[in-house]
Scaffold this motif. Structure first.
Motif, PDB file in Angstrom:
ATOM      1  N   GLN A  32       0.783  -1.130   0.065  1.00 59.30           N
ATOM      2  CA  GLN A  32       0.071   0.030  -0.072  1.00 59.30           C
ATOM      3  C   GLN A  32       0.996   1.250  -0.027  1.00 59.30           C
ATOM      4  O   GLN A  32       0.575   2.205  -0.624  1.00 59.30           O
ATOM      5  N   TYR A  33       2.082   1.401   0.869  1.00 56.06           N
ATOM      6  CA  TYR A  33       2.711   2.675   1.072  1.00 56.06           C
ATOM      7  C   TYR A  33       3.929   2.348   0.062  1.00 56.06           C
ATOM      8  O   TYR A  33       4.607   3.714   0.062  1.00 56.06           O
ATOM      9  N   PRO A  91       4.841   2.411  -3.199  1.00 62.25           N
ATOM     10  CA  PRO A  91       5.084   3.163  -4.279  1.00 62.25           C
ATOM     11  C   PRO A  91       5.150   4.562  -3.904  1.00 62.25           C
ATOM     12  O   PRO A  91       6.057   5.420  -4.416  1.00 62.25           O
ATOM     13  N   LYS A  92       4.544   5.083  -2.835  1.00 63.59           N
ATOM     14  CA  LYS A  92       4.553   6.553  -2.493  1.00 63.59           C
ATOM     15  C   LYS A  92       5.800   6.928  -1.822  1.00 63.59           C
ATOM     16  O   LYS A  92       6.546   7.920  -2.043  1.00 63.59           O
ATOM     17  N   MET A  93       6.379   5.721  -0.869  1.00 66.01           N
ATOM     18  CA  MET A  93       7.411   6.012  -0.376  1.00 66.01           C
ATOM     19  C   MET A  93       8.716   6.222  -1.322  1.00 66.01           C
ATOM     20  O   MET A  93       9.704   6.699  -0.842  1.00 66.01           O
ATOM     21  N   GLY A 138       8.814   7.088  -4.127  1.00 64.06           N
ATOM     22  CA  GLY A 138       8.668   8.839  -4.761  1.00 64.06           C
ATOM     23  C   GLY A 138       9.449   9.623  -3.779  1.00 64.06           C
ATOM     24  O   GLY A 138      10.131  10.377  -4.208  1.00 64.06           O
ATOM     25  N   VAL A 139       9.090   9.411  -2.453  1.00 63.65           N
ATOM     26  CA  VAL A 139       9.876  10.183  -1.457  1.00 63.65           C
ATOM     27  C   VAL A 139      11.229  10.160  -1.455  1.00 63.65           C
ATOM     28  O   VAL A 139      11.958  11.257  -1.592  1.00 63.65           O
ATOM     29  N   GLN A 180      12.815  11.993  -4.312  1.00 64.36           N
ATOM     30  CA  GLN A 180      13.213  13.359  -3.951  1.00 64.36           C
ATOM     31  C   GLN A 180      14.483  13.739  -3.516  1.00 64.36           C
ATOM     32  O   GLN A 180      15.005  14.547  -3.720  1.00 64.36           O
ATOM     33  N   GLU A 228       0.374   6.714   7.390  1.00 65.16           N
ATOM     34  CA  GLU A 228       1.316   7.360   6.216  1.00 65.16           C
ATOM     35  C   GLU A 228       2.331   8.307   6.655  1.00 65.16           C
ATOM     36  O   GLU A 228       3.483   8.170   6.048  1.00 65.16           O
ATOM     37  N   ARG A 269       6.173   8.030   6.351  1.00 69.07           N
ATOM     38  CA  ARG A 269       6.919   9.094   5.541  1.00 69.07           C
ATOM     39  C   ARG A 269       8.039   9.612   6.346  1.00 69.07           C
ATOM     40  O   ARG A 269       9.172  10.025   5.912  1.00 69.07           O
ATOM     41  N   GLU A 300       8.232  18.235   1.694  1.00 68.95           N
ATOM     42  CA  GLU A 300       7.594  17.816   3.078  1.00 68.95           C
ATOM     43  C   GLU A 300       6.819  18.653   4.029  1.00 68.95           C
ATOM     44  O   GLU A 300       6.073  18.334   5.037  1.00 68.95           O
TER      45      GLU A 300
END
Length: 186
Positions: free
Chosen positions: A31-32, A34-36, A38-39, A42, A75, A79, A142
């Motif tokens: 669940q998390y 893919p987003k992480m 991306g983080v 960065q 989340e 993060r 952030e």
């Protein structure tokens, strides 16, 4: 109500993951991640290295899951661990220096033209020196305040502000150059 069901489901998944249930851990990761990733991207230019850092961060998530108090967003908690892991990686593997510059001039914030793709914007951010990039990401992406950044990186608040100012100036110059090259002018 559906929101309550989702919150309860998340609590149950976390409880199962705490008991080392592999399916629950996989569900959280799926669940998390893919987003992480991306983080991590960065902060870290190389995708493979960013993925390694993310995996290390998730190991810390599962190790410290007992410390999640259900007071904020799960989340957001993940993060924060991911961002801290990125900072730790950069400190350990790169020589990042911050110029001690207490004098800075606040600049007006220009929005990035919507004509640029996400990849182009990420390329511009990746081109920043590591120190500028780290502070730019912490502040602009952030949402950390300068006093929080100063505390995280063990620098003065003025240095954080100065680094952000320099990062913005470089980004604006690079955006102008990219616009010129897209329009065929120099």
């Amino acid at each position: 109500m559906k929101v309550i069901d989702l919150h309860q489901q998340e609590k149950q998944t976390i409880a199962l993951a705490l008991d080392h249930n592999r399916q629950a851990q996989h569900l959280i990761y799926s669940q998390y991640a893919p987003k992480m990733l991306g983080v991590c991207r960065q902060y870290i230019k190389d995708v493979h290295t960013a993925e390694d850092v993310m995996i290390t961060a998730f190991m810390k998530v599962f190790t410290h899951l007992k410390n999640f108090e259900h007071k904020g967003s799960f989340e957001g908690w993940i993060r924060r661990i991911v961002v801290n892991e990125c900072i730790s990686y950069i400190r350990a593997h790169k020589k990042v220096s911050f110029m001690e510059d207490e004098k800075f001039t606040p600049e007006s914030v220009n929005e990035i033209d919507s004509q640029f793709t996400v990849e182009e914007i990420q390329f511009l951010i990746d081109a920043l020196p590591d120190g500028y990039k780290m502070i730019f990401n912490l502040y602009a992406i952030e949402g950390y305040k300068h006093h929080e950044i100063a505390q995280m990186l063990n620098i003065s608040e003025g240095t954080s502000k100065s680094q952000l100012s320099h990062a913005r100036r470089i980004l604006q110059e690079n955006i102008h150059q990219l616009k010129s090259s897209q329009n065929g002018t120099k």
